[in-house]
Design a protein around this motif. Structure first.
Motif: not given
Length: 689
Positions: A120-127, A129-133, A151-163
């Motif tokens: 997730d190279r745009r991790f520090y820029q997106h909110f 979900v990263d449409p550009v990514g 296509g999934s951000t690190l945040t999305q991957q974490l959400a999947k793992n957690l919930f």
């Protein structure tokens, strides 16, 4: 002229309508074009609005399937149990995760950056979900250019793992995006990244970067190199396929992609990347991957006795010395690898403890990866002649001494007629000689004199907890016991007569350092009279001087112990001790198949000596309790016999129908036993028990 004029006037009106009609037609065509464009624009806007409404409805529907936002909370991570050696080093992790929680501040900066670069190279820029990514990932995957990204951000991957579950559906992806937005609102970027690093799965049962670093590289995450960090970063894409202990070339190729991405983003200096590529990471055998797991299993078996339910990481301090554990494992496996096939022996176990019961090394089998069954703590086998010290102790407690004489001759109990291993009989021998040479007939006679129930009670008093059959054959070790029990019981001989309870856990602490359990000194109290213990140590010392354990003697140390071999060479034991360490070895086969003449005096004694030589190296020799008073003098046994207090007739005399022989009468057979020791042991040595 008038006609022309009129004619001309008549034609003029005809031309004007023609021009007007042309303009009207053009205007009509423009209106039609504008009408179609308008309709398209209008339709697009309407469809867009309906799409937005539909998407909003879809999102609202899937959001309704989630818990209310104000009730959402990151689920607790299953607690990890870190099992530590006596020096504080990690032996093994237990629990569902395989490693402790780590703070991002503990880690070298390049480790979390490796995950950002590849996942997730745009991790520090997106909110969240990263449409550009997503578009970039689609383009790269279609053109096969650059480092492949999901296509999934690190945040999305974490959400999947957690919930969420791992199913791949549109519904789950929508919920994943909703939860990612919530996570971004709730936590900072570094907090999200820390949660991710502690929850993501790395394969081989390792959840979290700490568990993965320990599993694959045998070190904590804070100590991994750049090359190792890149391998861990690349691993999460496909843990099963990219695990370095399964597919090292694929893992290294993926790590090279991670390093290229890190250099491109400025996360790693080109010269550091060059070094990492030249020296790619390789998996190592972590300490928890071998015999230390037998220790960890034992810890988990007893942990409930010390602490109740816990929901945070804990550390368990043990008594195990990692150096001795490694030495014991190597000695046992080397011996079995070298001689196992020739002697048809497939398994072994070793337990080593201080005389107070603190376990210093425990090997439950030849290879934990192949078999997790703990032969040191769980397997019950006949101990053979290694059980005889309990018989002799019972006799000593009823008035016998090391120089008491008994007849080595055929004996019969009902239809049972036990024989010596050598099928020879030496006539009158001292108990010292009989135990050293493991004469069965003398042990059986002593067992009958004191009574099988007394033998059983004596063994139980010293810590044997397995059921024992109070019959005539108990003197020859026919009731099954565990190696741990036997070594624990021998601990009472080594420490001067205090019964011990073998233990491995000294303290348990919570993640915050709170002490949940601390061991206090406890044991079984005095179980052997000091004088009786000295006599037993003198007789078992003779095992190393002239008996079946002579091969295991270590110069400079006073040692005592006993070998044991069961019927038809099914089991072979050697248990011995110095004043500072008690060690027992068992060899045999899990299915009870007979070995090819493995006896306590050969392979187990060799393993015992190899291990104890390393374990005692550099230590100051510790005297055995009471040995000097009852030690057999090299020049003569007459002085020992005369110095020993006369043995009362007591129960032994009543059973035999005559009192114990006085000291002068004991000296002749004692001298004979001493004279015959050398020739006798030459015939038995190496094949006797």
């Amino acid at each position: 002229m008038a006609k022309r004029s009129g004619g001309g006037g008549a034609r003029q009106p005809n031309k004007a309508p023609a021009r007007t009609t042309g303009r009207a037609k053009a205007s009509s065509r423009g209106r039609r074009r504008r009408s179609w464009l308008g309709r398209i624009v209008y339709g697009t806007v309407v469809l867009g609005l309906w799409g937005v409404i539909g998407l909003a409805g879809l999102i609202a529907y899937h959001a309704s399937q989630l818990p209310p936002i104000d009730q959402l909370a990151v689920p607790k991570r299953p607690p990890n149990i870190a099992i530590l050696a006596s020096d504080g080093s990690l032996l093994a992790n237990r629990g569902e995760t395989g490693g402790r929680v780590v703070s991002i501040k503990e880690l070298p900066p390049y480790l979390p950056r490796a995950f950002v670069a590849i996942e997730d190279r745009r991790f520090y820029q997106h909110f969240g979900v990263d449409p550009v990514g997503i578009l970039r990932a689609i383009g790269q995957n279609l053109t096969r250019r650059g480092v492949a990204q999901g296509g999934s951000t690190l945040t999305q991957q974490l959400a999947k793992n957690l919930f969420l579950t791992q199913e791949r559906t549109a519904s789950r992806k929508i919920q994943e995006a909703i939860l990612a937005l919530w996570l971004e609102h709730k936590y900072t970027k570094d907090e999200i990244l820390e949660l991710y690093l502690n929850r993501v799965y790395f394969g081989a049962g390792a959840y979290g970067v700490e568990a993965a670093a320990q599993r694959y590289f045998g070190k904590p995450a804070k100590e991994v190199s750049l090359a190792q960090a890149a391998m861990l970063g690349g691993l999460v894409q496909a843990p099963s396929r990219l695990a370095p202990n399964r597919n090292l070339p694929a893992a290294q190729a993926r790590a090279a992609q991670v390093l290229a991405a890190m250099q491109e983003l400025g996360f790693a200096a080109p010269q550091d990347v060059k070094v990492a590529l030249a020296q790619p990471a390789k998996p190592t055998n972590a300490r928890g991957g071998g015999s230390a797991n037998y220790v960890a299993d034992l810890v988990m078996d007893v942990l409930d006795d010390y602490v109740g339910k816990f929901d945070t990481d804990i550390t368990v301090q043990t008594t195990v010395d990692p150096v001795l554990q490694a030495a014991a494992e190597k000695v046992l496996t080397d011996e079995l690898n070298a001689k196992g096939a020739r002697f048809n022996v497939g398994q072994g176990a070793l337990v080593s403890m201080r005389p107070d019961g603190a376990i210093r090394a425990l090997i439950g089998g030849r290879d934990y990866a192949q078999s997790q069954f703990n032969r040191a703590t769980t397997a019950k086998r006949q101990p053979g002649s290694s059980f005889k010290p309990f018989v002799y102790l019972a006799a000593v407690e009823h008035g016998a001494t090391p120089d008491t004489v008994r007849e080595d001759a055929p004996v019969r109990i009902g239809n049972w007629a036990p024989e010596n291993y050598s099928h020879r009989y030496e006539g009158p021998v001292t108990l010292r000689t009989a135990l050293a040479h493991s004469l069965n007939t003398v042990a059986v006679r002593l067992g009958q004199e004191v009574g099988p129930k007394t033998v059983v009670q004596t063994a139980q008093r010293l810590g044997i907890t397995s059921p024992l059959q109070a019959n005539g054959s108990i003197a020859l070790g026919t009731s099954e016991v565990t190696l741990l029990e036997m070594v624990g019981a021998y601990g009472a001989f080594a420490n001067g007569g205090t019964g011990v309870i073998p233990y491995v856990v000294t303290a348990v602490k919570s993640q915050g350092g709170k002490v949940l359990y601390k061991r206090s000194d406890n044991g079984l109290g005095r179980v052997i009279d000091a004088n009786a213990d000295g006599m037993m140590n003198a007789m078992m010392h003779e095992v190393f001087v002239s008996g079946t354990g002579k091969k295991a003697d270590i110069p400079g140390w006073d040692l005592a112990g006993k070998s044991g071999t069961t019927q038809d060479y099914r089991d072979a034991w050697f248990i011995g001790f110095s004043g500072s360490l008690v060690t027992g070895v068992w060899l045999g086969n899990d299915d009870g198949e007979l070995t090819k003449k493995v006896t306590g005096g050969n392979l187990p004694a060799e393993i015992w000596k190899s291990y104890m030589t390393q374990a005692l190296k550099g230590q100051t020799p510790v005297p055995l309790p009471g040995l000097n008073r009852w030690r057999r003098q090299p020049e003569t046994t007459a002085s020992v016999a005369s110095a020993a207090p006369p043995a009362p007739g007591g129960l032994l005399g009543q059973i035999l129908g005559e009192p114990e022989a006085p000291a002068p009468r004991q000296s002749a057979p004692a001298r004979r036993a001493q004279k015959d020791d050398r020739n006798f042991i030459e015939k038995l040595f190496g094949i006797g028990d």
